[in-house]
Design an enzyme around this catalytic site. Structure first.
Site, PDB file in Angstrom:
ATOM      1  N   CYS A 135     -74.236  67.499  -8.597  1.00 21.07           N
ATOM      2  CA  CYS A 135     -73.130  67.971  -8.619  1.00 21.07           C
ATOM      3  C   CYS A 135     -71.997  66.575  -8.793  1.00 21.07           C
ATOM      4  O   CYS A 135     -71.833  65.497  -8.620  1.00 21.07           O
ATOM      5  CB  CYS A 135     -72.101  69.255  -7.881  1.00 21.07           C
ATOM      6  SG  CYS A 135     -71.455  68.550  -5.916  1.00 21.07           S
TER       7      CYS A 135
ATOM      8  N   CYS B  57     -73.774  71.978 -11.694  1.00 19.10           N
ATOM      9  CA  CYS B  57     -72.921  71.991 -12.391  1.00 19.10           C
ATOM     10  C   CYS B  57     -72.888  71.847 -13.299  1.00 19.10           C
ATOM     11  O   CYS B  57     -73.687  70.366 -14.075  1.00 19.10           O
ATOM     12  CB  CYS B  57     -71.527  71.462 -11.730  1.00 19.10           C
ATOM     13  SG  CYS B  57     -71.304  69.772 -11.663  1.00 19.10           S
TER      14      CYS B  57
ATOM     15  N   CYS C 204     -75.780  62.857 -15.110  1.00 18.92           N
ATOM     16  CA  CYS C 204     -76.160  62.255 -14.614  1.00 18.92           C
ATOM     17  C   CYS C 204     -77.170  62.054 -15.255  1.00 18.92           C
ATOM     18  O   CYS C 204     -77.667  61.922 -16.396  1.00 18.92           O
ATOM     19  CB  CYS C 204     -77.649  63.575 -14.030  1.00 18.92           C
ATOM     20  SG  CYS C 204     -79.066  63.088 -13.069  1.00 18.92           S
TER      21      CYS C 204
END
EC number: 1.20.4.4
Length: 134
Positions: free
Chosen positions: A11, A83, A90
């Site tokens: 996250c 999230c 990412c």
């Protein structure tokens, strides 16, 4: 760590959602998976996440808030973003790494009941994964 798969929960700050996911993952998946978590940034473990997990008799006081480790990311069998921000930013994962998104509200800065709800939602989702593999 022998012959266990790696699941990596991500996250934004590795403070709330991914910390709770790591704890639930160890609870439900620990016999078959190495369960780790990280964030795009490391904000420290949120005290309310610790308190929320303590309510369900899971102690996360020894968990640490960590930035995504490229080596772990590349070796993971499953990467789970929790999230939208983590899902969007990412780092790219190699083709052999399965990546899924399980979105949950961010409880940080919210009232206590939001922490409890998100904790329970994450726990239920990981329990479902443990039972069904999805």
């Amino acid at each position: 760590m022998e012959n266990k798969k790696i699941i990596y929960f991500l996250c934004t700050g590795n403070s709330c959602r991914s910390q709770m996911a790591e704890a639930w993952g160890k609870e439900y998946l620990g016999d078959k998976w190495n369960v780790l978590s990280a964030g795009i940034e490391a904000h420290g473990v949120n005290p309310n996440a610790v308190k929320a997990m303590k309510e369900v008799d899971i102690d996360i006081t020894d968990q640490t808030s960590d930035i995504i480790d490229r080596d772990i990311l590349d070796k993971a069998d499953l990467v789970v973003t929790l999230c939208g921000h983590a899902n969007d930013v990412c780092p790219t994962t190699p083709p052999h790494v399965k990546r899924v998104h399980w979105g949950f509200d961010d409880p940080a800065g919210q009232e206590w009941s939001v922490f409890q709800r998100v904790r329970d939602e994450i726990g239920a989702r990981i329990k479902k994964f443990a039972e069904t593999g999805e």
